[in-house]
Design a protein around this motif. Structure first.
Motif, PDB file in Angstrom:
ATOM      1  N   MET A 108       0.911  -1.052   0.116  1.00  0.00           N
ATOM      2  CA  MET A 108       0.104  -0.197  -0.139  1.00  0.00           C
ATOM      3  C   MET A 108       0.800   1.315   0.017  1.00  0.00           C
ATOM      4  SD  MET A 108      -3.548  -0.513  -0.168  1.00  0.00           S
ATOM      5  CE  MET A 108      -4.556   0.743   0.725  1.00  0.00           C
ATOM      6  N   LEU A 154       1.518   3.175  -3.101  1.00  0.00           N
ATOM      7  CA  LEU A 154       0.399   3.775  -3.836  1.00  0.00           C
ATOM      8  C   LEU A 154       0.146   5.170  -3.089  1.00  0.00           C
ATOM      9  CD1 LEU A 154      -1.183   3.808  -6.586  1.00  0.00           C
ATOM     10  CD2 LEU A 154      -2.931   2.479  -5.262  1.00  0.00           C
ATOM     11  N   PHE A 155       0.182   4.850  -1.671  1.00  0.00           N
ATOM     12  CA  PHE A 155      -0.314   5.691  -0.743  1.00  0.00           C
ATOM     13  C   PHE A 155       0.608   6.682  -0.009  1.00  0.00           C
ATOM     14  CE2 PHE A 155      -4.130   3.368  -1.588  1.00  0.00           C
ATOM     15  CZ  PHE A 155      -4.916   4.194  -2.548  1.00  0.00           C
ATOM     16  N   SER A 156       0.664   7.590   0.522  1.00  0.00           N
ATOM     17  CA  SER A 156       1.317   8.549   1.519  1.00  0.00           C
ATOM     18  C   SER A 156       0.956   8.196   2.868  1.00  0.00           C
ATOM     19  CB  SER A 156       1.324   9.803   1.178  1.00  0.00           C
ATOM     20  OG  SER A 156       0.101  10.546   1.473  1.00  0.00           O
ATOM     21  N   GLU A 164      -0.130  10.282   4.840  1.00  0.00           N
ATOM     22  CA  GLU A 164      -1.519  11.097   5.149  1.00  0.00           C
ATOM     23  C   GLU A 164      -2.647  10.252   4.447  1.00  0.00           C
ATOM     24  OE1 GLU A 164       1.210  12.508   3.699  1.00  0.00           O
ATOM     25  OE2 GLU A 164       1.901  13.822   5.551  1.00  0.00           O
ATOM     26  N   ASP A 165      -2.433   9.590   3.364  1.00  0.00           N
ATOM     27  CA  ASP A 165      -3.565   9.165   2.519  1.00  0.00           C
ATOM     28  C   ASP A 165      -4.050   7.887   3.415  1.00  0.00           C
ATOM     29  OD1 ASP A 165      -2.786  10.676   0.621  1.00  0.00           O
ATOM     30  OD2 ASP A 165      -1.818   9.160  -0.664  1.00  0.00           O
ATOM     31  N   ASP A 171      -3.431   7.556   6.801  1.00  0.00           N
ATOM     32  CA  ASP A 171      -4.105   7.958   7.847  1.00  0.00           C
ATOM     33  C   ASP A 171      -5.414   8.116   7.782  1.00  0.00           C
ATOM     34  OD1 ASP A 171      -3.968   9.475  10.609  1.00  0.00           O
ATOM     35  OD2 ASP A 171      -4.330  11.079   9.252  1.00  0.00           O
ATOM     36  N   GLN A 172      -5.833   9.016   6.742  1.00  0.00           N
ATOM     37  CA  GLN A 172      -7.362   9.356   6.523  1.00  0.00           C
ATOM     38  C   GLN A 172      -8.021   7.872   6.297  1.00  0.00           C
ATOM     39  OE1 GLN A 172      -8.182  12.299   6.351  1.00  0.00           O
ATOM     40  NE2 GLN A 172      -9.978  12.868   4.873  1.00  0.00           N
ATOM     41  N   MET A 173      -7.645   6.980   5.884  1.00  0.00           N
ATOM     42  CA  MET A 173      -8.393   5.640   5.572  1.00  0.00           C
ATOM     43  C   MET A 173      -8.393   5.079   7.078  1.00  0.00           C
ATOM     44  SD  MET A 173      -6.955   3.842   2.101  1.00  0.00           S
ATOM     45  CE  MET A 173      -6.569   4.792   0.852  1.00  0.00           C
ATOM     46  N   ARG A 192      -8.500   6.604   9.967  1.00  0.00           N
ATOM     47  CA  ARG A 192      -9.323   7.224  10.729  1.00  0.00           C
ATOM     48  C   ARG A 192     -10.878   6.964  10.532  1.00  0.00           C
ATOM     49  NH1 ARG A 192      -7.601  13.345  11.761  1.00  0.00           N
ATOM     50  NH2 ARG A 192      -5.554  13.184  11.788  1.00  0.00           N
ATOM     51  N   LEU A 193     -11.058   6.567   9.315  1.00  0.00           N
ATOM     52  CA  LEU A 193     -12.327   6.273   8.586  1.00  0.00           C
ATOM     53  C   LEU A 193     -12.737   4.725   9.354  1.00  0.00           C
ATOM     54  CD1 LEU A 193     -14.848   7.140   7.100  1.00  0.00           C
ATOM     55  CD2 LEU A 193     -13.856   5.776   5.243  1.00  0.00           C
ATOM     56  N   ARG A 194     -12.046   3.910   9.171  1.00  0.00           N
ATOM     57  CA  ARG A 194     -11.948   2.680   9.802  1.00  0.00           C
ATOM     58  C   ARG A 194     -12.323   2.467  11.126  1.00  0.00           C
ATOM     59  NH1 ARG A 194      -9.458  -2.816  10.033  1.00  0.00           N
ATOM     60  NH2 ARG A 194     -10.914  -3.563  11.534  1.00  0.00           N
ATOM     61  N   PHE A 241      -4.205  -2.385   5.657  1.00  0.00           N
ATOM     62  CA  PHE A 241      -3.266  -1.577   6.121  1.00  0.00           C
ATOM     63  C   PHE A 241      -1.909  -2.296   6.111  1.00  0.00           C
ATOM     64  CE2 PHE A 241      -7.175   0.220   7.370  1.00  0.00           C
ATOM     65  CZ  PHE A 241      -6.896   1.508   6.681  1.00  0.00           C
TER      66      PHE A 241
END
Ligand SMILES: Cc1cc2nc3c(=O)[nH]c(=O)nc-3n(C[C@H](O)[C@H](O)[C@H](O)COP(=O)(O)OP(=O)(O)OC[C@H]3O[C@@H](n4cnc5c(N)ncnc54)[C@H](O)[C@@H]3O)c2cc1C
Lengths: 476, 404
Positions: free
Chosen positions: A427, A430-432, A434-435, A437-439, A441-443, A458
């Motif tokens: 992952m 593809l993702f930083s 921050e990217d 972290d945003q996911m 938080r939603l989880r 993750f």
């Protein structure tokens, strides 16, 4: 063990002996899904039949601090159903009723264990169908489709699962039941349905799904274009899209795939060709007939040595049988196989296929390509022998290199199989931070204690541990 | 309000993430600007001042920042049918650039008044989740946005999705931002999925449609080029408008089969643009978007008459086959009556299988829940807001439980 004993007693009270699996020899069936490179035997498997029972099982798990994972029919290809350590599997196969086919409003309400293809069969008398059609549609469940946001050959025109799901009922990790969306779509507020689809079972357990149904197309035209060079086939694909034609499906099978299909299924694919394109147009005859003529012309202009039109439904069925059962046919060429699922921009498919070939040659692995080429969704399929020393490690290495290459070409880690356990360590490619972290938080909003399918999606920073093969597996 | 010159992405991030509790206001829908303010945040979906949404009325010490600097077409790959664009781009600018390659973003296609010459920005359209007249064929923005970069309250950017049409890598956060009214952050850049512009696209009218649901079903069954159907009850007349799109032969066949006719010159609704303006209800005092079961357009009208009596809206516009309608009150509505009216429409919509959400209301009206979200969904919404915008830099999602 005491913990397990009290939890088991409570589960047995709820479900009875018949719907609680606890014997090791029975639990082995649930040790993996279609991704067989990693395995984990759960503590138990619960088989609820109602939303209330699912909610109660989840509450009991929470009470005992036991993690859990939902399971449909176990055809997933990213290890999403793998039990977390010390966890239990909640299998939804008994919640398999089609609750309503609402023809005037063109929608259906189903339980999660309904098999994808059964819904289209049930909708047919109303002149309707359910569009997302994974190649596994004869076996995979609607709940699994929602969790993985599954696609299929015809998603080129119709979109993937998320474009067809209107509303969900979801049992949250605390056992509460929430309804998201509406039977209409476009409900006001945050699109909770939109984020639950594709969340790979980490937001809760889906217990009811409302989906759109589409009218069965008035006419269908299916073509097989035969090429002596994969590059030419790919160039034809780009030219078709550039001409403003979006077929219903645009699939590519390479030389090894053709050989496997022909030796096991005999559907009439031309042996010796480097690639075939399977192209389908659906809809109004006035629209598709000129498009078919254009496609034939474009295919030939890009070097097709033959372009065949399926003359009747039987010929069409055979052409599709070859594509839909290609993975199974390829699986017969070796003791085991591993299907990857990367995405590249469609114009980069030829380069991707060349690089996959090079990786295979360097690592001494045979790799076939069967792909949804119309939307750049690659399915390289690695054939291997799990008993051969070092082979599983090389398969892992090839998988990582191929997916890394997809990202380097401007693509994504997964087009339809999800991240699961298989791709979680990739992952960060593809993702930083921050990217991610945003996911995260939603989880945690949906599952603050991370008990619902933990360890998936993750990165953990630890390499995955290849399974010691208990048996030779392969999906057919 | 202090106007601020156009800013870059970096400046925007510094402003939002700066130490003072600055709050960013993407002004949506039909307005061009994005506002940074010190307190309260707004998305306006109409001419400034006409559509106060939560936060706007109470905001003070506002610092306005133009986002028009963020209006680049970052990349258009016609062969992939995808484009990456900054959200300050106007819809008309976007569609013009795409049309040069025979493509469009179909939520507000070039034939729609929403796009042509309109100052609407893409970001505002997405934040408000506005859909076009051709929703029947093309669905909503959620089907045509495949990735997004969001500016978060701490000034960092979070990406989701990618410029490829198929992608299930990680959570589909993009969906969460569409229709969030800017409450979770600022949409800075998006990846759009595109479609070829059909060779012919036309809007025609069916007069005297007394049984619109039946007429629509008949037309839909035979007219494959039907891309939208809009039933407009307006100033005492009821008319069914059809949008047809496809190859010339199919459109001509369907025009004949449907019994529709082309517009009279001088018909005030005689263009898709005028039709869309009616739908958008820019001239209304109170406007609600409601969803009902798609097969209920006729029942909706009789239920409105029956249950609202004299308070029934003067205008009802339904996108047939989709379940979506707009109710518009063009005469002034007492602000004190708005909340009760909204509640009654909402319960009527729920009886018909759907929902009601407020799109426009008088400045002084106190509306309990603009979205009408209830129960666990409302609780989840508040929890998501708290998790993704812990410092409350962006406006609250309007989800107070509406009680029933
Ligand atoms: C031969 C073959 C061909 C395939 N072809 C395709 C294809 O063309 N397109 C495609 O997209 N996929 C394809 N797949 C992959 C697979 O079939 C899909 O991912 C499918 O959606 C999985 O469904 P399932 O019921 O088997 O789910 P499972 O494998 O049981 O579970 C998959 C994931 O979904 C979660 N889950 C299952 N049910 C629920 C629920 N009710 N609530 C919450 N989470 C749940 C699980 O926890 C897990 O994370 C193929 C697989 C095989 C073996």
């Amino acid at each position: 063990m005491r913990l397990a004993a009290t939890l088991f007693a409570a589960l047995r009270d709820l479900l009875g002996d018949e719907r609680l699996v606890t014997e090791f020899q029975d639990l082995i069936t649930y040790e993996c899904d279609g991704h067989t490179l990693e395995t984990a035997v759960p503590l138990a498997v619960a088989l609820p039949e109602t939303t209330g029972e699912v909610s109660e099982v989840v509450r009991l798990c929470r009470l005992h601090g036991v993690p859990f994972v939902a399971r449909g029919t176990g055809t997933g290809l990213s290890g999403g159903t793998l039990s977390p350590p010390g966890g239990i599997v909640i299998a939804l196969t008994r919640m398999n009723r089609i609750l309503e086919i609402d023809a005037p409003n063109r929608r259906a309400r189903v339980q999660p264990g309904v098999v994808n293809a059964h819904l289209s069969v049930a909708s047919q008398p109303y002149g309707l169908l359910y569009a997302p059609d994974p190649s596994s549609q004869g076996a995979c469940s609607m709940g699994g489709n929602v969790a993985e946001n599954s696609g299929g050959p015809h998603t080129l025109k119709y979109g993937v699962t998320t474009n067809h799901v209107l509303a969900l009922e979801l049992v949250l990790a605390d056992g509460n039941v929430v309804r998201t969306g509406s039977g209409i779509g476009d409900a006001p507020g945050y699109d909770l349905t939109g984020v639950v689809v594709g969340s790979e079972g980490t937001f809760g357990i889906v217990t009811e799904i409302t989906v759109k149904l589409l009218p069965i197309p008035a006419s269908v035209s299916t073509l097989l274009a035969v090429y002596d060079a994969v590059d030419d086939a790919c160039a034809a694909v780009s030219a078709v899209i550039a001409a403003g034609i979006v077929p219903a499906a645009l699939e590519l099978i390479d030389r090894l795939g053709i050989e496997a299909v022909e030796s096991h299924l005999k559907v009439g694919y031309p042996l010796g060709a480097d690639a075939v394109l399977l192209i389908e147009l659906e809809g109004d005859p006035l629209e598709i007939e000129p498009a078919r003529v254009d496609i034939e012309r474009i295919c030939r202009a890009h070097g097709a040595r033959d372009v065949r039109l399926a003359a009747d439904e039987e010929q069409r069925r055979l052409l599709w049988k070859g594509r839909k059962q290609a993975l199974g046919a390829l699986g017969k060429l070796a003791p085991a196989y591993y299907t990857l699922d990367g995405v590249v921009p469609r114009a980069r498919v030829p380069e991707a296929i060349r690089r996959i070939g090079a990786i295979g040659r360097r690592l001494g692995l045979r790799i076939a390509n069967v792909c949804h080429v119309g939307d750049g969704n690659m399915h390289p399929l690695i054939l291997f022998d799990p008993q051969a020393p070092g082979e599983i490690e090389r398969v892992h290495q090839a998988g990582e290199e191929i997916l890394g290459m997809c990202i380097a070409l401007g693509g994504a880690l997964s087009g339809e199989h999800g991240i699961g356990i298989e791709k979680r360590e990739l992952m960060p490619l593809l993702f930083s931070d921050e990217d991610l972290d945003q996911m995260r938080r939603l989880r945690r909003v949906f599952d603050p204690e991370e008990q619902c399918n933990p360890g998936k999606i993750f990165p953990t920073g630890r390499p995955s541990e290849p399974a010691l093969p208990r048996q030779v597996r392969g999906w057919v | 309000m202090t106007p601020h010159p156009p800013i870059t992405r970096g400046e925007l991030a510094a402003l939002v993430g700066g130490s003072s509790p600055t709050t960013l206001t993407p002004v949506g829908g039909r307005s061009r600007r994005c506002t940074v303010q010190h307190q309260g945040v707004t998305i306006r979906c109409g001419a400034p001042g006409t559509t106060p949404l939560p936060g706007e009325g109470s905001a003070t010490g506002r610092l306005e920042v133009e986002l028009s600097g963020l209006d680049r077409m970052v990349e258009h790959r016609p062969e992939e049918l995808v484009a990456t664009v900054e959200c300050g781009i106007s819809l008309s600018g976007l569609q013009r650039a795409l049309a040069a390659h025979g493509q469009c973003w179909p939520i507000a296609p070039p034939c729609s008044g929403l796009a042509e010459g309109s100052p609407s920005t893409l970001g505002g359209t997405l934040a408000a989740n506005v859909c076009g007249l051709e929703r029947l064929r093309f669905g909503t923005a959620r089907d045509w946005v495949i990735g997004a970069t969001l500016l978060r309250g701490d000034g960092s950017f979070a990406r989701a999705g990618a410029p490829v049409v198929k992608n299930v890598s990680g959570y589909d956060l993009t969906k969460l931002y569409l229709g969030a009214w800017g409450s979770l952050g600022v949409l800075v850049e998006v990846h759009l999925k595109l479609t070829p512009i059909p060779p012919v696209r036309t809007c025609v009218v069916v007069d005297r449609s007394t049984t619109p649901d039946m007429d629509f079903n008949r037309i839909r069954a035979t007219a494959a080029s039907l891309s939208g159907a809009c039933l407009v009850d307006h100033e005492g007349t009821s008319r069914l408008y059809l949008l047809l799109a496809g190859v010339e032969t199919a459109v001509a066949r369907d025009l004949e089969r449907s019994g529709a006719r082309t517009f009279d010159p001088g018909d005030p609704l005689g263009s898709p643009g005028a039709l869309d303006a009616i739908r958008a209800g820019t001239d209304t005092h109170l406007s609600l978007r409601i969803g009902t079961d798609p097969a209920q357009a006729t029942r909706l009208r009789s239920a409105l008459d029956h249950q609202l009596g004299r308070e029934t809206p003067e205008r009802v516009v339904s996108l047939l086959g989709t379940g979506i309608s707009w109710l518009g009150w063009t005469r002034p509505v007492e602000p004190s009556q708005c909340s009760g009216l909204v509640q009654r429409v909402r319960s009527l919509a729920r009886d018909l299988g759907g929902f009601a959400t407020v799109e426009r209301a008088p400045m002084e009206a106190e509306i309990l829940s603009w979205w009408g979200t209830r129960g666990h969904a409302a609780r989840l919404t508040r929890a998501i807001k708290l998790a993704l915008d812990p410092e409350n830099r962006f406006p609250p999602p309007p989800v107070d439980d509406d009680g029933d």
